[in-house]
Design a protein around this motif. Structure first.
Motif, PDB file in Angstrom:
ATOM      1  N   GLN A 177     -12.718   0.439   3.054  1.00  0.00           N
ATOM      2  CA  GLN A 177     -12.617  -0.866   2.399  1.00  0.00           C
ATOM      3  C   GLN A 177     -13.140  -1.990   3.300  1.00  0.00           C
ATOM      4  O   GLN A 177     -13.621  -3.005   2.807  1.00  0.00           O
ATOM      5  CB  GLN A 177     -11.173  -1.174   1.997  1.00  0.00           C
ATOM      6  N   ILE A 178     -13.020  -1.808   4.621  1.00  0.00           N
ATOM      7  CA  ILE A 178     -13.420  -2.872   5.548  1.00  0.00           C
ATOM      8  C   ILE A 178     -14.389  -2.400   6.630  1.00  0.00           C
ATOM      9  O   ILE A 178     -14.880  -3.209   7.412  1.00  0.00           O
ATOM     10  CB  ILE A 178     -12.188  -3.536   6.207  1.00  0.00           C
ATOM     11  N   HIS A 179     -14.659  -1.090   6.693  1.00  0.00           N
ATOM     12  CA  HIS A 179     -15.570  -0.556   7.698  1.00  0.00           C
ATOM     13  C   HIS A 179     -16.781   0.088   7.025  1.00  0.00           C
ATOM     14  O   HIS A 179     -16.663   0.604   5.921  1.00  0.00           O
ATOM     15  CB  HIS A 179     -14.881   0.507   8.576  1.00  0.00           C
ATOM     16  N   GLN A 180     -17.899   0.069   7.750  1.00  0.00           N
ATOM     17  CA  GLN A 180     -19.095   0.772   7.305  1.00  0.00           C
ATOM     18  C   GLN A 180     -19.452   1.762   8.408  1.00  0.00           C
ATOM     19  O   GLN A 180     -19.675   1.360   9.557  1.00  0.00           O
ATOM     20  CB  GLN A 180     -20.249  -0.207   7.083  1.00  0.00           C
ATOM     21  N   ALA A 181     -19.514   3.042   8.057  1.00  0.00           N
ATOM     22  CA  ALA A 181     -19.833   4.068   9.042  1.00  0.00           C
ATOM     23  C   ALA A 181     -21.344   4.058   9.281  1.00  0.00           C
ATOM     24  O   ALA A 181     -22.127   4.290   8.369  1.00  0.00           O
ATOM     25  CB  ALA A 181     -19.387   5.433   8.545  1.00  0.00           C
ATOM     26  N   MET A 182     -21.729   3.766  10.522  1.00  0.00           N
ATOM     27  CA  MET A 182     -23.145   3.736  10.882  1.00  0.00           C
ATOM     28  C   MET A 182     -23.624   5.120  11.298  1.00  0.00           C
ATOM     29  O   MET A 182     -24.785   5.463  11.121  1.00  0.00           O
ATOM     30  CB  MET A 182     -23.385   2.730  12.009  1.00  0.00           C
ATOM     31  N   PHE A 183     -22.725   5.901  11.874  1.00  0.00           N
ATOM     32  CA  PHE A 183     -23.036   7.277  12.250  1.00  0.00           C
ATOM     33  C   PHE A 183     -21.739   8.058  12.350  1.00  0.00           C
ATOM     34  O   PHE A 183     -20.655   7.482  12.405  1.00  0.00           O
ATOM     35  CB  PHE A 183     -23.826   7.340  13.573  1.00  0.00           C
ATOM     36  N   GLU A 184     -21.898   9.368  12.405  1.00  0.00           N
ATOM     37  CA  GLU A 184     -20.756  10.253  12.529  1.00  0.00           C
ATOM     38  C   GLU A 184     -21.086  11.247  13.639  1.00  0.00           C
ATOM     39  O   GLU A 184     -22.196  11.776  13.702  1.00  0.00           O
ATOM     40  CB  GLU A 184     -20.548  10.982  11.202  1.00  0.00           C
ATOM     41  N   ALA A 185     -20.154  11.496  14.529  1.00  0.00           N
ATOM     42  CA  ALA A 185     -20.382  12.423  15.631  1.00  0.00           C
ATOM     43  C   ALA A 185     -19.087  13.127  15.991  1.00  0.00           C
ATOM     44  O   ALA A 185     -18.022  12.512  15.962  1.00  0.00           O
ATOM     45  CB  ALA A 185     -20.917  11.667  16.849  1.00  0.00           C
ATOM     46  N   PRO A 186     -19.191  14.420  16.360  1.00  0.00           N
ATOM     47  CA  PRO A 186     -17.988  15.125  16.809  1.00  0.00           C
ATOM     48  C   PRO A 186     -17.670  14.741  18.247  1.00  0.00           C
ATOM     49  O   PRO A 186     -18.505  14.839  19.130  1.00  0.00           O
ATOM     50  CB  PRO A 186     -18.378  16.604  16.703  1.00  0.00           C
ATOM     51  N   VAL A 187     -16.485  14.214  18.472  1.00  0.00           N
ATOM     52  CA  VAL A 187     -16.059  13.800  19.806  1.00  0.00           C
ATOM     53  C   VAL A 187     -14.762  14.540  20.132  1.00  0.00           C
ATOM     54  O   VAL A 187     -13.778  14.410  19.387  1.00  0.00           O
ATOM     55  CB  VAL A 187     -15.853  12.264  19.863  1.00  0.00           C
ATOM     56  N   PRO A 188     -14.766  15.302  21.228  1.00  0.00           N
ATOM     57  CA  PRO A 188     -13.537  16.026  21.599  1.00  0.00           C
ATOM     58  C   PRO A 188     -12.390  15.053  21.868  1.00  0.00           C
ATOM     59  O   PRO A 188     -12.591  13.951  22.370  1.00  0.00           O
ATOM     60  CB  PRO A 188     -13.930  16.770  22.885  1.00  0.00           C
ATOM     61  N   GLY A 189     -11.215  15.446  21.506  1.00  0.00           N
ATOM     62  CA  GLY A 189     -10.025  14.631  21.755  1.00  0.00           C
ATOM     63  C   GLY A 189      -9.771  13.596  20.663  1.00  0.00           C
ATOM     64  O   GLY A 189      -8.887  12.761  20.801  1.00  0.00           O
ATOM     65  N   THR A 190     -10.547  13.625  19.604  1.00  0.00           N
ATOM     66  CA  THR A 190     -10.328  12.699  18.474  1.00  0.00           C
ATOM     67  C   THR A 190     -10.168  13.530  17.209  1.00  0.00           C
ATOM     68  O   THR A 190     -10.526  14.706  17.168  1.00  0.00           O
ATOM     69  CB  THR A 190     -11.528  11.739  18.277  1.00  0.00           C
ATOM     70  N   LYS A 191      -9.637  12.909  16.218  1.00  0.00           N
ATOM     71  CA  LYS A 191      -9.554  13.593  14.931  1.00  0.00           C
ATOM     72  C   LYS A 191     -10.557  12.960  13.968  1.00  0.00           C
ATOM     73  O   LYS A 191     -11.016  11.823  14.194  1.00  0.00           O
ATOM     74  CB  LYS A 191      -8.136  13.569  14.371  1.00  0.00           C
ATOM     75  N   ALA A 192     -10.883  13.677  12.946  1.00  0.00           N
ATOM     76  CA  ALA A 192     -11.869  13.201  11.976  1.00  0.00           C
ATOM     77  C   ALA A 192     -11.398  11.879  11.377  1.00  0.00           C
ATOM     78  O   ALA A 192     -10.238  11.727  11.013  1.00  0.00           O
ATOM     79  CB  ALA A 192     -12.076  14.232  10.874  1.00  0.00           C
ATOM     80  N   GLY A 211     -18.953   3.568  14.452  1.00  0.00           N
ATOM     81  CA  GLY A 211     -19.231   4.994  14.536  1.00  0.00           C
ATOM     82  C   GLY A 211     -17.934   5.740  14.320  1.00  0.00           C
ATOM     83  O   GLY A 211     -16.864   5.304  14.778  1.00  0.00           O
ATOM     84  N   VAL A 212     -18.006   6.854  13.608  1.00  0.00           N
ATOM     85  CA  VAL A 212     -16.794   7.571  13.216  1.00  0.00           C
ATOM     86  C   VAL A 212     -16.863   9.005  13.723  1.00  0.00           C
ATOM     87  O   VAL A 212     -17.923   9.650  13.695  1.00  0.00           O
ATOM     88  CB  VAL A 212     -16.642   7.552  11.672  1.00  0.00           C
ATOM     89  N   SER A 213     -15.730   9.496  14.167  1.00  0.00           N
ATOM     90  CA  SER A 213     -15.623  10.878  14.629  1.00  0.00           C
ATOM     91  C   SER A 213     -15.593  11.817  13.437  1.00  0.00           C
ATOM     92  O   SER A 213     -14.886  11.578  12.456  1.00  0.00           O
ATOM     93  CB  SER A 213     -14.356  11.041  15.452  1.00  0.00           C
ATOM     94  N   SER A 214     -16.377  12.886  13.551  1.00  0.00           N
ATOM     95  CA  SER A 214     -16.286  13.941  12.536  1.00  0.00           C
ATOM     96  C   SER A 214     -15.385  15.026  13.134  1.00  0.00           C
ATOM     97  O   SER A 214     -14.951  14.933  14.276  1.00  0.00           O
ATOM     98  CB  SER A 214     -17.666  14.492  12.204  1.00  0.00           C
ATOM     99  N   THR A 215     -15.107  16.029  12.379  1.00  0.00           N
ATOM    100  CA  THR A 215     -14.255  17.108  12.897  1.00  0.00           C
ATOM    101  C   THR A 215     -14.936  17.735  14.098  1.00  0.00           C
ATOM    102  O   THR A 215     -16.102  18.113  14.018  1.00  0.00           O
ATOM    103  CB  THR A 215     -14.026  18.167  11.797  1.00  0.00           C
TER     104      THR A 215
END
Length: 186
Positions: A141-156, A180-184
């Motif tokens: 609703q308030i964010h726009q995902a510019m990219f998605e990347a798998p990052v260890p230690g984060t959740k999707a 930028g948003v973490s993927s699984t």
């Protein structure tokens, strides 16, 4: 033997009375019919009046709503056009090294003051920043995902990088925060 009475004149009176009564009844029926027509016409005018009154009230409410929206959101195009100015000032201040800060302190102070004034004007007109931080949950609703990347230690769905702040104009989204948003994790 008694002579029969001639009551013909009484019959004539009865007929005359019946005729006069019929004429009166005809006039009453005509008056009642005319009265019914007038009542129907009155009811129709009353109905039209009530509808016109309701239409006028609805138009007043609609124009009040339009006026309020114009006051609150009329400058949204200008505000949207000023957001890159804010972004560039922020980038300029972030890009300045300690060495440049020592040499150009007055210039950087002027840029900071200009940026503060711009933020003050934004707040005065109901423009508030959306400043997500790394680790926040992604909200479409308030964010726009510019990219998605798998990052260890984060959740999707966790924000891993903030590219640009977003802004709200009163209760409407002016610009989503670019993140930028973490993927699984793989």
């Amino acid at each position: 033997m008694a002579e029969p009475k001639n009551d013909d004149f009484l019959d004539d009176i009865d007929d005359a009375e019946a005729e006069a009564y019929a004429e009166e009844m005809e006039e009453v029926d005509d008056e009642a019919l005319e009265l019914d027509e007038l009542r129907a016409e009155r009811d129709e005018y009353k109905n039209r009046f009530m509808r016109a009154l309701a239409d006028a009230e609805n138009a007043r409410k609609r124009s009040d709503k339009d006026r309020r929206e114009a006051e609150n959101y009329g400058g949204s195009k200008l505000a949207r056009d000023l957001l890159p100015v804010y972004d560039n000032m922020k980038r300029a201040l972030e890009a300045a090294t300690d060495e440049q800060r020592a040499v150009s302190a007055a210039l950087l102070e002027g840029v900071e003051l200009t940026q503060r004034e711009l933020i003050s004007v934004f707040k005065k007109h109901g423009i508030v920043p959306i400043s997500p931080v790394v680790g926040d949950a992604f909200d479409p609703q308030i964010h726009q995902a510019m990219f998605e990347a798998p990052v260890p230690g984060t959740k999707a769905g966790d924000i891993i990088q903030v590219a640009a702040e977003g802004f709200m104009l009163h209760d409407r989204l002016l610009r989503p925060a670019q993140v930028g948003v973490s993927s699984t994790p793989a």
